[in-house]
Design an enzyme around this catalytic site. Structure first.
Site, PDB file in Angstrom:
ATOM      1  N   TYR A  20       0.824  -1.213   0.000  1.00  0.00           N
ATOM      2  CA  TYR A  20       0.000   0.000   0.000  1.00  0.00           C
ATOM      3  C   TYR A  20       0.860   1.266   0.000  1.00  0.00           C
ATOM      4  O   TYR A  20       0.564   2.233   0.706  1.00  0.00           O
ATOM      5  CB  TYR A  20      -0.957   0.003   1.211  1.00  0.00           C
ATOM      6  CG  TYR A  20      -1.616  -1.338   1.425  1.00  0.00           C
ATOM      7  CD1 TYR A  20      -2.645  -1.755   0.583  1.00  0.00           C
ATOM      8  CD2 TYR A  20      -1.199  -2.197   2.441  1.00  0.00           C
ATOM      9  CE1 TYR A  20      -3.237  -2.999   0.750  1.00  0.00           C
ATOM     10  CE2 TYR A  20      -1.791  -3.441   2.612  1.00  0.00           C
ATOM     11  CZ  TYR A  20      -2.810  -3.835   1.762  1.00  0.00           C
ATOM     12  OH  TYR A  20      -3.382  -5.067   1.929  1.00  0.00           O
ATOM     13  N   TYR A 151     -12.097  -8.852   5.895  1.00  0.00           N
ATOM     14  CA  TYR A 151     -10.951  -8.744   4.993  1.00  0.00           C
ATOM     15  C   TYR A 151     -10.647 -10.139   4.458  1.00  0.00           C
ATOM     16  O   TYR A 151     -10.504 -11.089   5.230  1.00  0.00           O
ATOM     17  CB  TYR A 151      -9.707  -8.192   5.704  1.00  0.00           C
ATOM     18  CG  TYR A 151      -8.510  -8.178   4.779  1.00  0.00           C
ATOM     19  CD1 TYR A 151      -8.346  -7.144   3.855  1.00  0.00           C
ATOM     20  CD2 TYR A 151      -7.587  -9.222   4.778  1.00  0.00           C
ATOM     21  CE1 TYR A 151      -7.284  -7.152   2.967  1.00  0.00           C
ATOM     22  CE2 TYR A 151      -6.522  -9.229   3.884  1.00  0.00           C
ATOM     23  CZ  TYR A 151      -6.380  -8.199   2.985  1.00  0.00           C
ATOM     24  OH  TYR A 151      -5.328  -8.214   2.092  1.00  0.00           O
ATOM     25  N   ASP A 256     -13.015 -18.356   6.146  1.00  0.00           N
ATOM     26  CA  ASP A 256     -11.677 -17.854   5.866  1.00  0.00           C
ATOM     27  C   ASP A 256     -10.911 -17.841   7.188  1.00  0.00           C
ATOM     28  O   ASP A 256     -11.062 -16.926   7.991  1.00  0.00           O
ATOM     29  CB  ASP A 256     -11.774 -16.455   5.243  1.00  0.00           C
ATOM     30  CG  ASP A 256     -10.396 -15.840   4.982  1.00  0.00           C
ATOM     31  OD1 ASP A 256      -9.388 -16.397   5.462  1.00  0.00           O
ATOM     32  OD2 ASP A 256     -10.344 -14.795   4.309  1.00  0.00           O
ATOM     33  N   LYS A 285      -1.385 -17.826   5.985  1.00  0.00           N
ATOM     34  CA  LYS A 285      -0.526 -17.125   6.943  1.00  0.00           C
ATOM     35  C   LYS A 285       0.397 -18.046   7.763  1.00  0.00           C
ATOM     36  O   LYS A 285       1.511 -18.286   7.344  1.00  0.00           O
ATOM     37  CB  LYS A 285      -1.387 -16.229   7.827  1.00  0.00           C
ATOM     38  CG  LYS A 285      -1.876 -15.000   7.045  1.00  0.00           C
ATOM     39  CD  LYS A 285      -2.211 -13.824   7.944  1.00  0.00           C
ATOM     40  CE  LYS A 285      -2.277 -12.533   7.166  1.00  0.00           C
ATOM     41  NZ  LYS A 285      -3.574 -12.260   6.538  1.00  0.00           N
TER      42      LYS A 285
HETATM   43  C1  LIG Z   1      -4.081 -12.048   5.136  1.00  0.00           C
HETATM   44  C2  LIG Z   1      -5.461 -12.550   4.844  1.00  0.00           C
HETATM   45  C3  LIG Z   1      -5.848 -12.927   3.550  1.00  0.00           C
HETATM   46  C4  LIG Z   1      -4.933 -12.784   2.356  1.00  0.00           C
HETATM   47  O1  LIG Z   1      -3.820 -13.614   2.416  1.00  0.00           O
HETATM   48  P1  LIG Z   1      -2.526 -13.243   1.488  1.00  0.00           P
HETATM   49  O2  LIG Z   1      -1.588 -14.385   1.767  1.00  0.00           O
HETATM   50  O3  LIG Z   1      -2.033 -11.917   1.951  1.00  0.00           O
HETATM   51  O4  LIG Z   1      -2.994 -13.212   0.088  1.00  0.00           O
HETATM   52  C5  LIG Z   1      -7.125 -13.406   3.377  1.00  0.00           C
HETATM   53  N1  LIG Z   1      -7.992 -13.513   4.416  1.00  0.00           N
HETATM   54  C6  LIG Z   1      -7.645 -13.174   5.669  1.00  0.00           C
HETATM   55  C7  LIG Z   1      -8.623 -13.345   6.769  1.00  0.00           C
HETATM   56  C8  LIG Z   1      -6.382 -12.660   5.930  1.00  0.00           C
HETATM   57  O5  LIG Z   1      -6.056 -12.278   7.171  1.00  0.00           O
END
Ligand SMILES: *Cc1c(COP(=O)(O)O)cnc(C)c1O
Length: 437
Positions: A20, A151, A256, A285
């Site tokens: 960013y 997110y 997610d 992550k």
């Molecule tokens: C960080 C994150 C993503 C994206 O993962 P990247 O490896 O950065 O593409 C998607 N969903 C959640 C909840 C996240 O914290």
């Protein structure tokens, strides 16, 4: 500052994008030379070398800290066999070994594993699988249902279910598909099911869902903790409501767990707090312990077979670096560490340290709220954080932190000792006091 350091930082400023970042007014980053345990070895503005505790676990990934002997050994061993090989028409032990571990660790029923190269890509694949599933059944659906404040990543499909304001939907109007956003669930994990705010949220969400029900392919959400959208924790009852709505209307549920998975909020999966399991789960992550980029999408046999019955004849995704052996070998070793240790107890210990150490922040006039969940600690200010100043103040106190919006937060490595948690929290509270009062 020595000439080499100055030269490196100057080239970085003039030519290298950071997350960013602006090419017109770049923020000056700090140089990291190495890392070990829970500490980064950084150069301060004047060139001074400092060893600082990483309060961020490198954006929530480095759960075992840095230079972990078991993970280094896994990476080295795999390098000596092969770093990479294509996954089309070929397979290998690291990918199969990782998939086996993920299937064992995932909620029951998630049987099929898609290895993706980043979290965003795993969400892309999850959304694509949901669309293909309905298409294959002869009842195409085109929209996703989620809550505000979430997110899910920076590529376009994940961005389309990320909070419309936080995800800057106005910037991409006409390009981003428009999905359906319920209100953000009221904050607080411990709200009772009959809490008035929760009931009001449930009514509004049920009405909204009903209005779009026939077109909803899946509900996509971060179970219990919205991370990058504002470190906002909500009641598992919310998950129950969304699961019920999805089931009642034939939509799938996507959890997610890219940020929350592998114990960050306490239990192995944040969604373990509800009885019903999702149809699709994304993990990323912390998957490789923060060594290399890797994520996975897991789905039920029902979804996998449904997708495969369609005209396309399969799940239509296949990244170049799919199932990268090096990443898979490190991830398998990281999962072995997670299961060999009592990680849930470790996270509870970290949580207690954070709660105790951050409590004094409540006395600061600039602080609106202090909260913890699992190994997540949040100090919310009454105003936007002066990021560069707080970061510098924390660094001077021996801590690396990267605040955003009105949040100074920490997601430290699970292996952070009691003494280091005390240093870390004192550093954060002190930095907030120094800069914001
Ligand atoms: C960080 C994150 C993503 C994206 O993962 P990247 O490896 O950065 O593409 C998607 N969903 C959640 C909840 C996240 O914290």
């Amino acid at each position: 500052m020595d000439a080499d350091l100055a030269d490196l930082l100057a080239f970085d400023r003039d030519h290298v994008w950071h997350p960013y970042s602006s090419a017109l007014s770049p923020h000056a980053p700090y140089l990291v030379e190495s890392a070990e345990g829970v500490r980064l070895h950084v150069r301060d503005r004047d060139g001074t070398r400092r060893e600082v505790i990483d309060a961020m676990s490198s954006w929530w990934c480095a759960i075992h800290g840095y230079r972990v002997p078991e993970l280094n050994a896994a990476a080295r061993g795999q390098l000596d066999r092969m770093a990479h090989v294509m996954f089309g028409g070929l397979t290998h032990e690291p990918a199969v070994g990782l998939a086996r571990r993920l299937r064992d660790l995932a909620p029951d029923g998630l049987e099929h594993v898609f290895l993706a190269d980043s979290g965003s890509v795993s969400v892309e694949v999850a959304m694509k699988a949901a669309l293909q599933y309905h298409l294959a059944a002869g009842r195409p659906r085109t929209r996703f249902f989620t809550v505000r404040g979430g997110y899910h990543g920076d590529t376009f499909s994940p961005m389309s279910v990320t909070d419309p304001v936080g995800g800057m939907h106005s910037l991409f109007r006409g390009v981003l598909p428009e999905h359906v956003f319920a209100p953000r669930p009221p904050g607080g994990v411990d709200r009772a099911a009959d809490d008035p705010d929760l009931l009001a949220w449930e009514r509004a969400t049920t009405d909204l869902f009903s209005a779009h029900a026939d077109d909803i392919a899946a509900v996509v959400l971060e179970p219990v903790l919205q991370g990058a959208g504002g470190m906002h924790a909500y009641s598992p009852h919310v998950l129950g409501v969304l699961h019920r709505l999805a089931r009642a209307h034939g939509a799938l549920v996507v959890h997610d767990e890219i940020a929350t998975g592998l114990h960050r909020t306490g239990p192995r999966w944040a969604g373990d707090r509800v009885v019903s399991t999702p149809d699709i789960l994304c993990v990323g992550k912390a998957l490789t312990g923060g060594y290399v980029s890797l994520a996975a999408m897991l789905c039920t046999r029902e979804v996998a077979e449904g997708v495969s019955r369609g005209e396309a004849g399969g799940l239509m995704h296949g990244p170049t670096f799919m199932g990268n052996p090096l990443a898979c070998a490190v991830a398998a070793a990281s999962l072995d560490l997670v299961t060999a240790r009592d990680t849930e107890a470790e996270v509870a210990r970290v949580g207690r340290g954070l709660a105790e150490g951050l409590a004094p922040a409540r006395a600061l006039t600039s602080v609106a709220d202090v909260r913890t969940l699992g190994a997540v600690g949040v100090v919310q200010l009454r105003e936007p954080v002066r990021v560069a100043e707080v970061t510098a103040a924390a660094l001077a106190r021996g801590v690396w932190v990267r605040p955003f919006r009105d949040l100074v937060y920490t997601m430290p490595p699970y292996v952070t000792s009691g003494d280091d948690l005390a240093l870390l929290t004192a550093g954060l509270v002190g930095a907030v006091a120094d800069v914001h009062g």
